[in-house]
Design a protein around this motif. Sequence first.
Motif, mmCIF file in Angstrom:
data_model
loop_
_atom_site.group_PDB
_atom_site.id
_atom_site.type_symbol
_atom_site.label_atom_id
_atom_site.label_comp_id
_atom_site.label_asym_id
_atom_site.label_seq_id
_atom_site.Cartn_x
_atom_site.Cartn_y
_atom_site.Cartn_z
ATOM 1 N N PRO A 1 -5.764 11.583 -0.332
ATOM 2 C CA PRO A 1 -4.841 10.632 0.627
ATOM 3 C C PRO A 1 -4.611 9.454 0.210
ATOM 4 O O PRO A 1 -4.989 9.129 -1.088
ATOM 5 N N ALA A 2 -2.600 8.717 0.574
ATOM 6 C CA ALA A 2 -2.731 8.159 -0.060
ATOM 7 C C ALA A 2 -2.655 6.765 0.217
ATOM 8 O O ALA A 2 -4.185 6.457 0.529
ATOM 9 N N SER A 3 -2.322 5.603 -0.417
ATOM 10 C CA SER A 3 -2.844 4.750 -0.568
ATOM 11 C C SER A 3 -3.133 3.474 0.363
ATOM 12 O O SER A 3 -3.734 2.377 1.134
ATOM 13 N N PHE B 1 0.896 -0.765 0.091
ATOM 14 C CA PHE B 1 -0.253 0.002 0.120
ATOM 15 C C PHE B 1 0.552 0.973 -0.238
ATOM 16 O O PHE B 1 0.600 2.563 0.118
ATOM 17 N N ASP B 2 1.870 1.105 -0.115
ATOM 18 C CA ASP B 2 2.783 2.090 -0.423
ATOM 19 C C ASP B 2 2.791 2.898 -1.295
ATOM 20 O O ASP B 2 1.948 2.448 -2.459
ATOM 21 N N PRO B 3 2.398 4.340 -1.310
ATOM 22 C CA PRO B 3 2.149 5.561 -1.934
ATOM 23 C C PRO B 3 2.473 5.595 -4.010
ATOM 24 O O PRO B 3 2.159 6.392 -4.418
ATOM 25 N N LYS B 4 4.191 5.358 -3.323
ATOM 26 C CA LYS B 4 4.567 5.518 -4.330
ATOM 27 C C LYS B 4 5.877 4.459 -4.478
ATOM 28 O O LYS B 4 7.111 4.589 -4.567
ATOM 29 N N ARG C 1 6.122 11.973 -2.023
ATOM 30 C CA ARG C 1 7.077 10.657 -2.781
ATOM 31 C C ARG C 1 5.289 11.382 -4.321
ATOM 32 O O ARG C 1 5.805 10.990 -5.137
ATOM 33 N N ARG C 2 4.164 10.666 -3.558
ATOM 34 C CA ARG C 2 3.418 10.841 -4.802
ATOM 35 C C ARG C 2 2.717 12.004 -5.155
ATOM 36 O O ARG C 2 2.282 12.090 -6.732
ATOM 37 N N LEU C 3 2.099 12.933 -4.600
ATOM 38 C CA LEU C 3 1.839 14.586 -4.540
ATOM 39 C C LEU C 3 2.428 15.223 -5.481
ATOM 40 O O LEU C 3 3.231 15.840 -4.438
ATOM 41 N N THR C 4 3.374 15.203 -6.380
ATOM 42 C CA THR C 4 3.533 16.009 -6.871
ATOM 43 C C THR C 4 3.327 17.220 -8.089
ATOM 44 O O THR C 4 4.343 17.734 -8.397
ATOM 45 N N GLY C 5 2.456 16.750 -8.708
ATOM 46 C CA GLY C 5 1.427 17.353 -9.889
ATOM 47 C C GLY C 5 2.075 16.934 -10.844
ATOM 48 O O GLY C 5 1.460 17.138 -11.161
ATOM 49 N N ARG C 6 2.677 15.793 -10.748
ATOM 50 C CA ARG C 6 2.453 14.845 -11.598
ATOM 51 C C ARG C 6 1.758 13.403 -11.567
ATOM 52 O O ARG C 6 1.515 13.274 -10.525
ATOM 53 N N HIS C 7 1.360 12.877 -13.009
ATOM 54 C CA HIS C 7 0.543 11.248 -12.658
ATOM 55 C C HIS C 7 -1.022 11.609 -11.772
ATOM 56 O O HIS C 7 -0.280 10.706 -10.952
ATOM 57 N N GLU C 8 -1.562 12.833 -12.880
ATOM 58 C CA GLU C 8 -2.312 12.384 -12.255
ATOM 59 C C GLU C 8 -2.619 13.160 -11.102
ATOM 60 O O GLU C 8 -3.672 12.565 -10.819
ATOM 61 N N GLY D 1 1.873 6.666 -8.723
ATOM 62 C CA GLY D 1 1.357 6.531 -7.568
ATOM 63 C C GLY D 1 0.288 5.899 -7.241
ATOM 64 O O GLY D 1 -0.362 5.382 -8.029
ATOM 65 N N ALA D 2 -0.067 5.222 -5.628
ATOM 66 C CA ALA D 2 -1.101 4.968 -5.363
ATOM 67 C C ALA D 2 -2.001 5.254 -3.831
ATOM 68 O O ALA D 2 -1.117 6.467 -3.106
ATOM 69 N N GLY D 3 -3.055 6.114 -4.633
ATOM 70 C CA GLY D 3 -3.756 6.630 -3.896
ATOM 71 C C GLY D 3 -5.171 5.913 -3.660
ATOM 72 O O GLY D 3 -5.752 4.336 -3.298
ATOM 73 N N ALA D 4 -5.916 7.119 -2.464
ATOM 74 C CA ALA D 4 -7.237 6.047 -1.476
ATOM 75 C C ALA D 4 -8.856 7.397 -2.277
ATOM 76 O O ALA D 4 -8.693 7.762 -1.273
ATOM 77 N N HIS D 5 -8.477 7.917 -3.524
ATOM 78 C CA HIS D 5 -9.085 8.792 -3.766
ATOM 79 C C HIS D 5 -10.652 8.425 -2.657
ATOM 80 O O HIS D 5 -11.485 7.328 -2.513
#
Length: 356
Positions: free
Chosen positions: A334-336, A234-237, A290-297, A245-249
């Motif tokens: 939210p992250a995964s 469940f690592d976010p990146k 590491r996930r919320l960078t403004g890239r990759h949606e 990365g992996a999130g939990a929208h």
Amino acid sequence: MASLTDLVNLNLSDTTEKIIAEYIWIGGSGMDLRSKARTLSGPVTDPSKLPKWNYDGSSTGQAPGEDSEVILYPQAIFKDPFRKGNNILVMCDCYTPAGEPIPTNKRHNAAKIFSSPEVASEEPWYGIEQEYTLLQKDINWPLGWPVGGFPGPQGPYYCGIGADKSFGRDIVDSHYKACLYAGINISGINGEVMPGQWEFQVGPSVGISAGDQVWVARYILERITEIAGVVVSFDPKPIPGDWNGAGAHTNYSTKSMRNDGGYEIIKSAIEKLKLRHKEHISAYGEGNERRLTGRHETADINTFSWGVANRGASVRVGRETEQNGKGYFEDRRPASNMDPYVVTSMIAETTIIWKP
């Protein structure tokens, strides 16, 4: 002679009224699920009728060795897809012998928020999109990826089919059916943008049940990957670089948002979320930077934004919600590895209770 498979699949109801209850709880890291089983004299459907139990908290990082007992309070019951029959999975939260919630018990505070009259009257609905990555067991490298190497770039894998694009579908489908069997309101699954990455959705669920259902769905997934000899992350990146990365929208609505004129309520709720952006980010999962960078949606972690049909925003409002003037919105931050008890209750508290 009975084989191991025969014995595992024994139907207890042929010979006894007794059932097996698997008590599940969250360990000291806040992400490690633990469980153990006990025999009960007969079927139970009401968690308040189940006995409390205890475990050694010094072995889970939740209590000192000299005072190690932690008490399990049963909170929600699900059918057991592994043992089947009348056997059950029991989601618990954790308390000291004196009845105080231990620090890692995030459910207790969430239940208080959801049972407050202000929040309860708004009937908050949640739909949680849980992303995760399947890893090859001994090398912790995504399923379907060449050992020590990389697959072709992202593009063909999202909702893809075929042996060169989809990896682990048997696990995903087993999980989908097991959740439905258990009584979890799982509403769908899909392959994700990064190969070896998948998503399941839970909801709509009301209030505290959203957290219970996501945690038990995670538990069932961990058990299935254990059987398959695969690791779930469940690592976010999980993989640095040009990979999603992996999130939990978290999709959310209240009764007021779902009624006529709800779009104005949605906009004022989003404004409140903007004002508490930092507090929410700090509670939305470890390693999310590491996930919320403004890239990759994703939107940049330091900047709050919202938009209609914009997957690069912190909060997305659906085109249909805008057209209907009512509906729901999606918090994409939210992250995964987020705790669904924390995230769902915090969104309700900020948008319903909190007065700026």
